[in-house]
Design an enzyme around this catalytic site. Structure first.
Site, PDB file in Angstrom:
ATOM      1  N   VAL A   9       0.797  -1.009  -0.016  1.00  0.00           N
ATOM      2  CA  VAL A   9       0.139  -0.193   0.132  1.00  0.00           C
ATOM      3  C   VAL A   9       1.101   1.276  -0.002  1.00  0.00           C
ATOM      4  CG1 VAL A   9      -2.038  -1.098   1.170  1.00  0.00           C
ATOM      5  CG2 VAL A   9      -0.381  -0.043   2.325  1.00  0.00           C
ATOM      6  N   SER A  10       0.312   2.309  -0.471  1.00  0.00           N
ATOM      7  CA  SER A  10       1.070   3.635  -0.556  1.00  0.00           C
ATOM      8  C   SER A  10       1.477   4.180   0.652  1.00  0.00           C
ATOM      9  CB  SER A  10       0.368   4.443  -1.478  1.00  0.00           C
ATOM     10  OG  SER A  10       0.553   3.922  -2.890  1.00  0.00           O
TER      11      SER A  10
END
Length: 193
Positions: A9-10
């Site tokens: 995930v970012s």
């Protein structure tokens, strides 16, 4: 011949649980996860560990291809590296399996769209920044370097390396601050002439 999962995930406030669960359900014996931008491979330690660990006939699995790379170049580099080592790439939510020609073609198309999405997001961000600057509400990131302190230490005879160590910053930041100070001084002198 093992299947390894990679979840990403970012941002730190996003959750990896859904990806990890899907990868384990798809047969991954090991799942490596990280919270890092997919715009580049740099700084993605878990991906690096996986890439070093994979052996011929292994499979690297992701939920979606954008979890692996957002840049077409990075995606192509990763796929090329995997292929050269005899490792296949699969996705749980997309018909990607680099062991087949159709899966490879679909991967290439998705990579193009991921790059396009990244470019669109960057354009929208720049448009927003330009609009905010035009309205006078955008100030940018607050400076992380105390330029006045750098000038004071430099005037006191300290060199860039010592200033950087003392302030806990990079030498390039010191040089940049000193260059800005010199440019401002020259501009001020030219203005008064």
């Amino acid at each position: 011949m093992a299947t390894y999962g990679y979840a990403r995930v970012s941002t730190s406030d996003q959750d990896l649980t859904i990806q990890e669960t899907a990868l384990r359900a798809a047969g991954c014996q090991v799942v490596r996860s990280e919270k890092a931008s997919g715009a580049t491979r740099r700084g993605r330690r878990e991906l690096e560990i996986l890439m070093d660990f994979l052996q011929p006939d292994d499979t690297l699995m992701v939920t979606r291809i954008d979890r692996l790379a957002r840049s077409m170049k990075d995606l192509q580099d990763i796929v090329h590296d995997l292929r050269a080592r005899g490792v296949s790439l699969r996705a749980t939510e997309q018909p990607i399996d680099t062991a087949s020609a159709a899966g490879q073609a679909f991967l290439d198309m998705l990579g193009v769209f991921a790059q396009f999405e990244t470019n669109l997001r960057r354009e929208r961000q720049m448009e927003g920044i330009r609009a905010a600057k035009a309205r006078g509400v955008y100030r940018g990131r607050p400076p992380s370097v105390d330029r006045a302190e750098i000038r004071r230490l430099h005037a006191g005879g300290l060199g860039a390396a010592r200033i950087a160590r003392q302030l806990g910053i990079g030498r390039s930041s010191v040089y940049r601050a000193l260059e800005l100070a010199n440019a401002a001084r020259h501009q001020n002198e030219a203005h008064h002439e």
